[in-house]
Motif scaffolding. Structure first.
Motif, PDB file in Angstrom:
ATOM      1  N   ALA A 175     -10.863  19.316 -39.484  1.00 44.42           N
ATOM      2  CA  ALA A 175     -11.719  19.874 -38.350  1.00 44.42           C
ATOM      3  C   ALA A 175     -11.102  19.844 -36.958  1.00 44.42           C
ATOM      4  N   ASP A 176     -10.832  21.421 -36.453  1.00 43.14           N
ATOM      5  CA  ASP A 176     -10.430  21.456 -35.152  1.00 43.14           C
ATOM      6  C   ASP A 176     -10.945  22.754 -34.735  1.00 43.14           C
ATOM      7  N   TRP A 177     -10.925  23.192 -33.458  1.00 49.94           N
ATOM      8  CA  TRP A 177     -11.517  24.358 -32.919  1.00 49.94           C
ATOM      9  C   TRP A 177     -11.265  25.752 -33.647  1.00 49.94           C
ATOM     10  N   THR A 178     -10.302  25.944 -34.728  1.00 53.94           N
ATOM     11  CA  THR A 178      -9.886  26.915 -35.418  1.00 53.94           C
ATOM     12  C   THR A 178     -10.827  27.358 -36.352  1.00 53.94           C
TER      13      THR A 178
ATOM     14  N   TRP B 252     -19.230  19.159 -35.913  1.00 54.58           N
ATOM     15  CA  TRP B 252     -19.501  19.712 -34.613  1.00 54.58           C
ATOM     16  C   TRP B 252     -20.904  18.890 -34.103  1.00 54.58           C
ATOM     17  N   ALA B 253     -21.601  18.707 -35.007  1.00 58.73           N
ATOM     18  CA  ALA B 253     -23.062  17.887 -34.683  1.00 58.73           C
ATOM     19  C   ALA B 253     -22.702  16.708 -34.097  1.00 58.73           C
ATOM     20  N   TRP B 254     -21.719  15.853 -34.769  1.00 60.15           N
ATOM     21  CA  TRP B 254     -21.430  14.447 -34.377  1.00 60.15           C
ATOM     22  C   TRP B 254     -20.608  14.601 -32.916  1.00 60.15           C
ATOM     23  N   ALA B 255     -19.699  15.541 -32.840  1.00 61.23           N
ATOM     24  CA  ALA B 255     -18.646  15.590 -31.651  1.00 61.23           C
ATOM     25  C   ALA B 255     -19.389  16.040 -30.630  1.00 61.23           C
ATOM     26  N   SER B 256     -20.433  17.087 -30.599  1.00 61.62           N
ATOM     27  CA  SER B 256     -21.299  17.428 -29.531  1.00 61.62           C
ATOM     28  C   SER B 256     -22.185  16.249 -29.204  1.00 61.62           C
ATOM     29  N   GLY B 257     -22.645  15.653 -30.249  1.00 62.72           N
ATOM     30  CA  GLY B 257     -23.768  14.675 -29.751  1.00 62.72           C
ATOM     31  C   GLY B 257     -23.007  13.449 -28.995  1.00 62.72           C
ATOM     32  N   VAL B 258     -22.058  13.064 -29.546  1.00 62.55           N
ATOM     33  CA  VAL B 258     -21.306  12.030 -28.718  1.00 62.55           C
ATOM     34  C   VAL B 258     -20.974  12.434 -27.274  1.00 62.55           C
ATOM     35  N   ALA B 259     -20.496  13.932 -27.075  1.00 71.88           N
ATOM     36  CA  ALA B 259     -20.097  14.386 -25.633  1.00 71.88           C
ATOM     37  C   ALA B 259     -21.412  14.237 -24.841  1.00 71.88           C
TER      38      ALA B 259
ATOM     39  N   ARG C   3     -12.942  28.726 -27.868  1.00 69.07           N
ATOM     40  CA  ARG C   3     -12.268  27.259 -27.559  1.00 69.07           C
ATOM     41  C   ARG C   3     -13.157  26.335 -26.911  1.00 69.07           C
ATOM     42  N   PHE C   4     -14.345  26.769 -26.706  1.00 68.38           N
ATOM     43  CA  PHE C   4     -15.412  25.870 -26.092  1.00 68.38           C
ATOM     44  C   PHE C   4     -15.399  24.505 -26.830  1.00 68.38           C
ATOM     45  N   CYS C   5     -15.504  24.587 -28.232  1.00 72.96           N
ATOM     46  CA  CYS C   5     -15.670  23.340 -29.076  1.00 72.96           C
ATOM     47  C   CYS C   5     -14.290  22.469 -28.939  1.00 72.96           C
ATOM     48  N   ARG C   6     -13.328  23.014 -28.452  1.00 71.78           N
ATOM     49  CA  ARG C   6     -12.127  22.107 -28.473  1.00 71.78           C
ATOM     50  C   ARG C   6     -12.166  20.802 -27.875  1.00 71.78           C
ATOM     51  N   SER C   7     -12.809  20.869 -26.757  1.00 77.49           N
ATOM     52  CA  SER C   7     -12.751  19.577 -26.041  1.00 77.49           C
ATOM     53  C   SER C   7     -13.555  18.471 -26.809  1.00 77.49           C
ATOM     54  N   ALA C   8     -14.838  18.711 -27.155  1.00 81.58           N
ATOM     55  CA  ALA C   8     -15.688  17.690 -27.894  1.00 81.58           C
ATOM     56  C   ALA C   8     -14.985  17.276 -29.017  1.00 81.58           C
TER      57      ALA C   8
END
Ligand code: FDA
Length: 390
Positions: free
Chosen positions: A57-60, A378-385, A68-73
């Motif tokens: 999993a990466d932004w691609t 994405w759910a985990w990463a955005s939740g943590v952010a 690219r929005f999701c890249r950072s989280a």
């Protein structure tokens, strides 16, 4: 009235992760959901085994108006981080294919793990709690709920997408986003089977490997399984391409991925001139082959078939065009695409740019993953952010 540091709405994948993160940071956190139990979509995911992440999993691997929005989280909370959590809770797992990680036993273990993590952060669960509105007086948010008013300094909206309405999916996050002046990218079902026009030859149950793309677009291209249903087509390659389908494009399928069908057929004609038409496509399911050759080749041996007809068949096999008339919709869609417009959110924290203290995470945001564990990541990463910042 208690003023909570953080109120999280939606005890699904992103909401539980956000609440656990906020709580473990020391924030006094409440987690509200209208369902009677948390994580219902997690429970039915991955055929009951939860494909909880994808090592690649990466932004691609996401569709968004702002790719690219999701890249950072995603870079700050990686699949390996979630895997460490899974291992800390002694949940056994396996890799199925292409980096897709599943529980050996049950998706229930992931829900229990998230509940335990929330407990470790002192998070208060308020289940069976409906929300009607959220107001902000410039300092504190007030939530109107069926349990009465709840006040919090920060609110994390995590009510997910619209797929599978019987599990209680709602557009609450989108409604609140609009109410607070944020833009919303029009939502649509994604990772969803296509419907084909009637009358369509009955091929239900026939499955094969294909490469799928959309006519008129070079990218994306997905290779994987496809299966005919009673009403259309499904299977991994079809679900993947459906996330890019805008409602009027034709779908291009290569039924022999990586092979030149004309070369294959010429070899068969040369080696078995007395064979009949179905011999040309022995790698494909016979029911499908009958549909493909109907009207092109007749009962004569291959040596007597016109070369032009064989070329036409080969061209169709490498480039079969289907025109879906629709999709199975939210009833069957694995996710919703579109959602809260990422231009109005901070990619570092998921906080609304114009409403300090208001956060949006998970599927409700315009970030849609490929099939195969990407949506949970994405759910985990955005939740943590959001949980780290709220
Ligand atoms: P999620 O849907 O998880 O949580 C939202 C929560 O908000 C729910 O608990 C809901 O009750 C609550 N809620 C909604 N409206 C509310 C309201 N108005 N008030 C209060 N609460 C409200 N992904 C993947 O990566 N691997 C997989 O194996 C699968 N498998 C899979 C199978 C099936 C059948 C489906 C339908 C989906 C998947 N997915 C998946 C997708 C994945 O389940 C999905 O992307 C995540 O659960 C999204 O997490 P969220 O937390 O954003 O929403």
């Amino acid at each position: 009235m208690t003023v909570w540091d953080v109120a999280v709405i939606g005890a699904g994948a992103a909401g539980m992760m956000a609440a656990a993160t906020a709580g473990q940071r020391g924030a006094k956190t409440i987690l509200l959901d209208h369902a009677d139990q948390p994580g219902k979509k997690i429970l039915i995911s991955g055929g009951g085994r939860c494909n909880f992440t994808n090592l690649k999993a990466d932004w691609t691997h996401y569709r968004s108006e702002n790719p690219r929005f999701c890249r950072s989280a995603l870079a700050r909370y990686r699949p390996r981080d979630f895997l460490s959590l899974v291992e800390k809770h002694r949940i056994r797992w396996h890799e199925k294919e292409d980096g897709q990680l599943f529980c050996d036993e049950s998706a229930r273990q992931i829900v229990t793990m998230l509940e335990d993590e929330c407990r470790a952060g002192g998070v208060q669960f308020q289940l069976g709690c409906s929300l009607s509105d959220i107001r902000h007086d410039g300092h504190v948010f007030t939530l109107d709920t069926s349990w009465g008013g709840v006040q919090a300094r920060s609110v994390i909206l995590a009510t997910g997408g619209l797929s599978i309405p019987k599990l209680g999916a709602t557009d609450f996050t989108l409604k609140m986003a609009r109410q607070f002046g944020l833009r919303v990218v029009p939502p649509a079902p994604a990772l969803v089977p296509f419907l084909l026009e009637e009358p369509w030859p009955d091929l239900a149950g026939v499955s094969l490997q294909v490469t799928a793309s959309l006519v008129g677009r070079k990218k994306p291209v997905f290779t994987g399984g496809m299966v005919f249903t009673h009403r259309g087509v499904s299977g991994p390659a079809i679900l993947q391409i459906s996330s890019w389908w805008e409602g009027n494009e034709a779908v291009r399928l290569n039924l022999l991925p990586g092979q030149d069908a004309h070369e294959v057929m010429r070899t068969v004609c040369h080696q078995r001139p007395k064979a009949h038409a179905p011999a040309l496509l022995e790698a494909l399911p016979s029911r499908l082959v009958r549909v493909l050759i109907a009207g092109k080749l007749d009962d004569r041996p291959l040596a007597e078939q016109p070369g032009k007809a064989i070329r036409a068949l080969a061209a169709e096999v490498n480039d079969w065009v289907l025109k879906p008339v629709g999709t199975e919709g939210y009833l069957k869609a694995e996710v919703m695409r579109g959602g809260v417009d990422t231009r109005d959110l901070s990619s570092q924290t998921m906080e609304a740019r114009t409403v300090p203290g208001l956060y949006m995470v998970g599927e409700a945001v315009d970030v849609t993953g490929w099939l195969g564990g990407y949506n949970f990541q994405w759910a985990w990463a955005s939740g943590v952010a959001a949980g780290q910042s709220a």
